[in-house]
Design an enzyme around this catalytic site. Sequence first.
Site, mmCIF file in Angstrom:
data_model
loop_
_atom_site.group_PDB
_atom_site.id
_atom_site.type_symbol
_atom_site.label_atom_id
_atom_site.label_comp_id
_atom_site.label_asym_id
_atom_site.label_seq_id
_atom_site.Cartn_x
_atom_site.Cartn_y
_atom_site.Cartn_z
ATOM 1 N N ASP A 79 0.847 -1.208 0.000
ATOM 2 C CA ASP A 79 0.000 0.000 0.000
ATOM 3 C C ASP A 79 0.881 1.256 0.000
ATOM 4 O O ASP A 79 0.692 2.172 -0.813
ATOM 5 C CB ASP A 79 -0.919 0.031 1.235
ATOM 6 C CG ASP A 79 -1.848 -1.164 1.322
ATOM 7 O OD1 ASP A 79 -3.072 -0.978 1.285
ATOM 8 O OD2 ASP A 79 -1.355 -2.307 1.433
ATOM 9 N N ASP A 139 -6.174 4.791 -4.826
ATOM 10 C CA ASP A 139 -6.225 3.741 -3.802
ATOM 11 C C ASP A 139 -5.086 2.796 -4.162
ATOM 12 O O ASP A 139 -5.184 2.023 -5.122
ATOM 13 C CB ASP A 139 -7.573 3.022 -3.832
ATOM 14 C CG ASP A 139 -7.766 2.150 -2.584
ATOM 15 O OD1 ASP A 139 -6.767 1.813 -1.940
ATOM 16 O OD2 ASP A 139 -8.939 1.826 -2.281
ATOM 17 N N VAL A 149 -3.710 0.131 -2.862
ATOM 18 C CA VAL A 149 -4.170 -1.269 -2.895
ATOM 19 C C VAL A 149 -5.603 -1.245 -2.391
ATOM 20 O O VAL A 149 -5.850 -0.935 -1.228
ATOM 21 C CB VAL A 149 -3.323 -2.200 -1.999
ATOM 22 C CG1 VAL A 149 -3.897 -3.618 -2.017
ATOM 23 C CG2 VAL A 149 -1.872 -2.233 -2.458
ATOM 24 N N THR A 193 -7.295 -4.548 0.457
ATOM 25 C CA THR A 193 -6.057 -5.006 1.104
ATOM 26 C C THR A 193 -6.271 -6.372 1.775
ATOM 27 O O THR A 193 -5.357 -7.199 1.819
ATOM 28 C CB THR A 193 -5.569 -3.960 2.134
ATOM 29 O OG1 THR A 193 -5.447 -2.718 1.445
ATOM 30 C CG2 THR A 193 -4.216 -4.314 2.708
ATOM 31 N N SER A 241 -12.466 -5.895 -3.436
ATOM 32 C CA SER A 241 -11.919 -4.743 -4.174
ATOM 33 C C SER A 241 -12.743 -4.281 -5.375
ATOM 34 O O SER A 241 -13.771 -4.855 -5.718
ATOM 35 C CB SER A 241 -10.489 -5.017 -4.647
ATOM 36 O OG SER A 241 -10.495 -5.752 -5.857
ATOM 37 N N LYS A 301 -23.351 -2.252 -3.035
ATOM 38 C CA LYS A 301 -22.680 -2.147 -1.737
ATOM 39 C C LYS A 301 -23.531 -1.284 -0.815
ATOM 40 O O LYS A 301 -23.783 -0.111 -1.113
ATOM 41 C CB LYS A 301 -21.287 -1.532 -1.900
ATOM 42 C CG LYS A 301 -20.540 -1.439 -0.563
ATOM 43 C CD LYS A 301 -19.115 -0.900 -0.686
ATOM 44 C CE LYS A 301 -18.460 -0.856 0.700
ATOM 45 N NZ LYS A 301 -17.167 -0.151 0.706
#
Length: 452
Positions: free
Chosen positions: A123, A215, A217, A220, A360, A377
């Site tokens: 990251d 972003d 990663v 994560t 992701s 979501k």
Amino acid sequence: MDMPLYCSSLAARVPHVSGDGRVNNKFASNHVGSLFFQHQNPPKQILSLPKFDQSRSSSIMEDQKSLGVASPEPEKYYQELDVAVRAVQMACSLCQRVQDRLISKSNDQIQSKDDNSPVTVADWSVQATVSWLLSEYFGRKNLSIVAEEDVQKLSKADASELLVAVVNTVNECLAEAPRFGLKGPDKALGTSEVLEAISHCNSSGGPTGRFWTLDPVDGTLGFVRGDQYAIALALIEDGDVVLGVLGCPNYPMRKEWLSYHHRYHRIITKLTPPTSESWDKGFVTYAMKGSGKAWMQPLLQSNQKLVWPNSARPVRVSSIDDPALATFCEPVEKANSSHSFTAGLAHTMGLRKQPLRVYSMVKYAAIARGDAEIFMKFARAGYKEKIWDHAAGVVIIQEAGGMVTDARGQPLDFSKGIYLEGLDRGVIASAGAILHDKIISAVDASWDSSCL
Ligand SMILES: Nc1ncnc2c1ncn2[C@@H]1O[C@H](COP(=O)(O)OS(=O)(=O)O)[C@@H](OP(=O)(O)O)[C@H]1O
Ligand SMILES: [Mg+2]
Ligand SMILES: [Mg+2]
Ligand SMILES: [Mg+2]
């Protein structure tokens, strides 16, 4: 045969922009290709731009007209897109190396942030690398980046080993820049330069002007579990996402393997684990707002040089509009999105297939390339979605022919700072208006009885 939006090479002559934003006219010597033209009146920071092929541009504009897409200035963001795609390709390669090391031996390169979410060497290293590259190409002074990570943890006295690992990972990646057609540093970056590159990404966005959002990663948790993750970079101008680039290094060759989870594969998919050769396919997908097209190109392999357009091909959303045939995806973790609420919605609108739970923004990529039709979501009340978790995916889906809104059907608002302020209930992405309207009606019908 469709052609990618542009096919010039950035690799020929690159101005060297020093740390304080001054261009010192030092051009890279180790680049491939020479397809540049010199601007009559060079802009302050950028002295050379990738060659723009006018004939290709007309055909793109004709395509856009036939799609009813308002055409913006076609060459406005080409250099940004070129650098962004190459930088994300580099970031994918960095992440693949780090993930391989994380999986092969457990070590202390996975840390917990104050909110208990994971953060890794990858990251911070991706954030430093992309920030450094954008500074080099667009000048540090006027460069605004809104990104997820900061240097708080890395700067602590007990984090020296971690910091060394980050600095080494960044330098290992930047040393490869010429292979990706970009110029790396003349000598390895020091600790303070790496920390500076990470902390430079502290812009807070807003309604006016231009900023990048990154972003480094995304997902994560998927990354540390050896599963799906994405690298997401977008350019926002006056509140609109104008470019989006998503790197999906573990996107499998066969879409059935998207639902493969290393820990649960026997129970959930009953699929034989794919070999690393077929699993680690991956691609970078990208789009420019108003172009009416989204593209994907394969990841650069370790023995290759990136020659634009690197076998890019267009992607398009699925044509399925019957809920009974549609696949919907959602976050893996119940804590990030209510699985029970989406199960109710699925029932209400007649979705028959099992949800595809994927870590992701790979979910956005799956919709854009037609491997799934819906992404939903619904975070718990009080959670505020961040712009870097959505910006790149939104423009890619829209240009691939799909839709992304909140649960009221309103576009996501990237103009209010680091959060998607005003988001009504959740994020809905779909392959088209018929499915989209059905989801919104189903949310309305189910919301009051939900506990969200
Ligand atoms: N509580 C809560 N609710 C909703 N969303 C949250 C929450 N906490 C974190 N996040 C953000 O979710 C990002 C990961 O989303 P995913 O779709 O990959 O979720 S999942 O891991 O598959 O469950 C994740 O992105 P990364 O931190 O980049 O991995 C977060 O920004
Ligand atoms: Mg994220
Ligand atoms: Mg992240
Ligand atoms: Mg995170």
